[in-house]
Scaffold this motif. Structure first.
Motif, short mmCIF file in Angstrom:
data_model
loop_
_atom_site.label_atom_id
_atom_site.label_comp_id
_atom_site.label_asym_id
_atom_site.label_seq_id
_atom_site.Cartn_x
_atom_site.Cartn_y
_atom_site.Cartn_z
N GLY A 102 14.11 11.70 -51.58
CA GLY A 102 15.56 11.85 -51.78
C GLY A 102 16.02 13.12 -51.09
N SER A 103 17.30 13.14 -50.70
CA SER A 103 17.75 14.34 -49.98
C SER A 103 17.96 15.53 -50.91
CB SER A 103 19.02 14.03 -49.19
OG SER A 103 20.01 13.51 -50.03
N LYS A 104 18.11 15.28 -52.21
CA LYS A 104 18.37 16.39 -53.13
C LYS A 104 17.24 17.42 -53.09
CE LYS A 104 20.02 17.10 -57.87
NZ LYS A 104 20.26 16.43 -59.16
N TYR A 128 28.86 18.94 -53.43
CA TYR A 128 27.75 18.53 -54.28
C TYR A 128 27.22 19.77 -55.02
CZ TYR A 128 23.39 15.99 -55.31
OH TYR A 128 22.32 15.39 -55.92
N TYR A 131 24.15 22.45 -54.00
CA TYR A 131 24.15 23.50 -52.96
C TYR A 131 24.26 24.87 -53.64
CZ TYR A 131 26.02 19.52 -50.23
OH TYR A 131 26.27 18.29 -49.68
N ASN A 173 29.17 18.75 -45.61
CA ASN A 173 28.93 17.34 -45.94
C ASN A 173 30.17 16.51 -45.58
OD1 ASN A 173 29.66 15.92 -49.09
ND2 ASN A 173 28.35 14.89 -47.61
N MET A 177 31.82 14.39 -49.93
CA MET A 177 31.81 14.06 -51.36
C MET A 177 32.20 15.36 -52.05
SD MET A 177 30.64 13.86 -54.52
CE MET A 177 29.41 15.12 -54.52
N ASP A 205 24.73 17.53 -44.80
CA ASP A 205 24.25 16.54 -45.76
C ASP A 205 25.05 15.26 -45.47
OD1 ASP A 205 23.12 15.45 -48.00
OD2 ASP A 205 24.33 16.59 -49.44
N PRO A 207 24.84 11.62 -46.50
CA PRO A 207 24.41 10.34 -47.11
C PRO A 207 25.46 9.22 -47.11
CG PRO A 207 24.95 11.91 -48.85
CD PRO A 207 25.15 12.63 -47.53
N TYR A 208 26.72 9.53 -46.74
CA TYR A 208 27.78 8.53 -46.96
C TYR A 208 28.33 7.88 -45.69
CZ TYR A 208 27.67 10.18 -51.71
OH TYR A 208 27.24 10.49 -52.97
N SER A 235 19.90 10.02 -46.40
CA SER A 235 19.34 9.42 -47.61
C SER A 235 19.54 7.92 -47.62
CB SER A 235 20.09 10.03 -48.80
OG SER A 235 19.85 9.30 -49.96
N SER A 237 19.67 6.41 -50.54
CA SER A 237 20.15 6.15 -51.90
C SER A 237 21.40 5.30 -51.91
CB SER A 237 20.45 7.48 -52.61
OG SER A 237 19.26 8.19 -52.82
N LYS A 238 22.37 5.66 -51.07
CA LYS A 238 23.66 4.97 -51.10
C LYS A 238 23.72 3.91 -50.00
CE LYS A 238 24.21 8.66 -53.51
NZ LYS A 238 24.76 9.10 -54.72
N ARG A 246 14.00 7.16 -54.41
CA ARG A 246 13.86 8.52 -53.93
C ARG A 246 13.35 8.54 -52.49
NH1 ARG A 246 17.16 9.91 -55.25
NH2 ARG A 246 16.77 12.14 -55.16
C1 LIG Z 1 26.65 14.78 -51.16
C2 LIG Z 1 25.34 14.39 -51.74
N1 LIG Z 1 24.22 14.91 -51.24
C3 LIG Z 1 23.02 14.58 -51.72
C4 LIG Z 1 22.89 13.70 -52.77
C5 LIG Z 1 21.51 13.39 -53.27
O1 LIG Z 1 21.08 12.17 -52.83
P1 LIG Z 1 19.58 11.69 -52.95
O2 LIG Z 1 19.58 10.54 -53.87
O3 LIG Z 1 19.16 11.35 -51.57
O4 LIG Z 1 18.76 12.83 -53.49
C6 LIG Z 1 24.02 13.13 -53.33
C7 LIG Z 1 23.88 12.23 -54.47
O5 LIG Z 1 24.77 11.84 -55.15
C8 LIG Z 1 25.28 13.48 -52.80
O6 LIG Z 1 26.42 12.97 -53.30
#
Ligand SMILES: Cc1ncc(COP(=O)(O)O)c(C=O)c1O
Length: 394
Positions: A102-104, A128, A131, A173, A177, A205, A207-208, A235, A237-238, A246
């Motif tokens: 996961g990127s987190k 997010y 950070y 990002n 988000m 970052d 992911p979207y 990521s 994830s989305k 993950r």
């Molecule tokens: C902007 C942003 N970065 C990172 C993440 C983390 O994503 P991941 O599931 O890849 O850890 C999220 C998750 O909601 C997010 O909104």
């Protein structure tokens, strides 16, 4: 507790959702049907090929051992091809891609690899929460960078007036988000030039970029020369409905990734092989699969906008990503009051904007990770909503 906690925890609080969702669960345990439209956890499934690959690979006895610290070559190859296909960016699959759980976790690895106590980190006024919290966890000093309300781009005029001598990292990002602001090539060019001039590591970052994005997805690494100062997290994830799996990664110049692997290889021992194989498969999902997911989100967005209308919110129509960001009506006392009122009176949970930064104080965020019929149920419940129930005291 007879053992005292580490000093770093004096500055770090439990993640908002981790505490608030406890409250939501308690209501559910009391028998209330709480509808959660706050969290961005995709409710849709990965593609069938992805799931079948996981099943087949998990059934092989030889696939359960520890895996390479730098991820499976096959996964890195797939990421490299996917980057070329969607972003037009060439990445060396051996040296410029590091798969992550996961990127987190990447936020922590980057921070541990590049920050000393006392270094400064630029975080978006709205962003997010990790950070900020991770920077604090590693003893760095958080500096917010101002954003222009509406476009939600960094306010470069104000940034230029700030003393940034101690800043080592800047988190950005886009698509953003929580605000849904889109990415643009000109913004990325400006950011890369800024980071080079100020000698700051630009951590993007991303992911979207495949969700409800009408423009071509872009990567910060598409800016010529960006790899000198920028790394990018991405990521599945989305974009691939794989949040619980993950799977993410960091892309960037070998020099940066070589420092990050020194941290990561001391933290985990590789990712489950069947997950990596299935992730590699998912990266070849057809355009049609992505379109079908976006169609579902687009239909949900229509209802989500009606929900915002019934709450008297203002919002921009062109938002990218899987959320809707909206300003609450001026007559409402606070977003917190609205969120609690909706939770306890209507059993609907949505996110207050302040969890993404003080600038979000009068905003809320709705996630599109809820089926359309449930969103319609929310809309039905809110037919009884009246601004007077949450208005400011006279
Ligand atoms: C902007 C942003 N970065 C990172 C993440 C983390 O994503 P991941 O599931 O890849 O850890 C999220 C998750 O909601 C997010 O909104």
């Amino acid at each position: 507790m007879i053992i005292s906690r580490a000093n770093r925890l004096n500055r770090v609080k439990e993640y908002y959702f981790s505490a608030k969702l406890q409250e939501v669960r308690q209501l559910a345990e009391r028998g209330f049907d709480v509808i959660n439209i706050g969290i961005g956890s995709p409710d849709l499934a990965p593609s069938q090929e992805t799931i079948s690959t996981l099943q087949q690979e998990a059934a092989k006895p030889q696939n359960h051992a520890y895996q390479p610290y730098r991820g499976l070559p096959e996964l890195r190859e797939s990421i490299s091809k996917w980057y070329l296909r969607y972003y037009g960016v060439k990445l060396d699959a051996t040296n410029e891609i590091l798969p992550l759980m996961g990127s987190k976790e990447g936020i922590t690895h980057i921070s541990l690899a590049f920050l000393n106590p006392g270094d400064e980190v630029l975080v978006p006024e709205l962003g997010y929460p990790a950070y900020r919290s991770v920077s604090e966890m590693v003893g760095a000093t958080v500096r917010e960078f101002p954003m222009v309300e509406g476009t939600w781009e960094p306010d470069f005029d104000k940034l230029e007036t700030m003393d940034l001598a101690k800043v080592k990292i800047m988190w950005i990002n886009y698509p953003n988000m929580p605000t849904g602001a889109p990415a643009s090539a000109s913004l990325f060019e400006k950011l890369v030039a800024f980071a080079k001039r100020k000698r700051i590591l630009l951590c993007h970052d991303n992911p979207y970029s495949l969700i409800l994005n009408e423009k071509k997805p872009i990567s910060i690494l598409s800016v010529p020369g960006a790899k000198e100062v920028a790394v990018e997290l991405n990521s599945m994830s989305k974009s691939h409905n794989m949040a619980g799996w993950r799977i993410g990664w960091i892309n960037g110049a070998t020099d940066y990734l070589d420092e990050i692997i020194k941290i990561k290889s001391n933290v985990d021992s590789g990712m489950f092989l069947p997950i990596q194989k299935a992730a590699a498969k998912a990266l070849s999902n057809s355009e049609g699969w992505h379109k079908s997911q976006n169609k579902i989100y687009a239909d949900r967005k229509v209802v989500a906008e009606e929900i915002l209308d019934s709450l008297g919110c203002e919002y921009s129509k062109g938002q990218t990503g899987m959320f809707l960001w909206a300003k609450i009506n001026d007559s409402i006392e606070s977003a917190e009051k609205l969120v609690d009122h909706l939770l306890y009176e209507y059993h609907v949970f949505l996110s207050p904007g302040f969890i993404f930064g003080e600038k979000g104080e009068r905003y809320i965020r709705i996630s599109l990770c809820t089926p359309e019929d449930k969103l319609r149920t929310v809309l039905g419940r809110l037919s009884k909503f009246n601004l007077n129930q949450v208005k400011k005291a006279a």
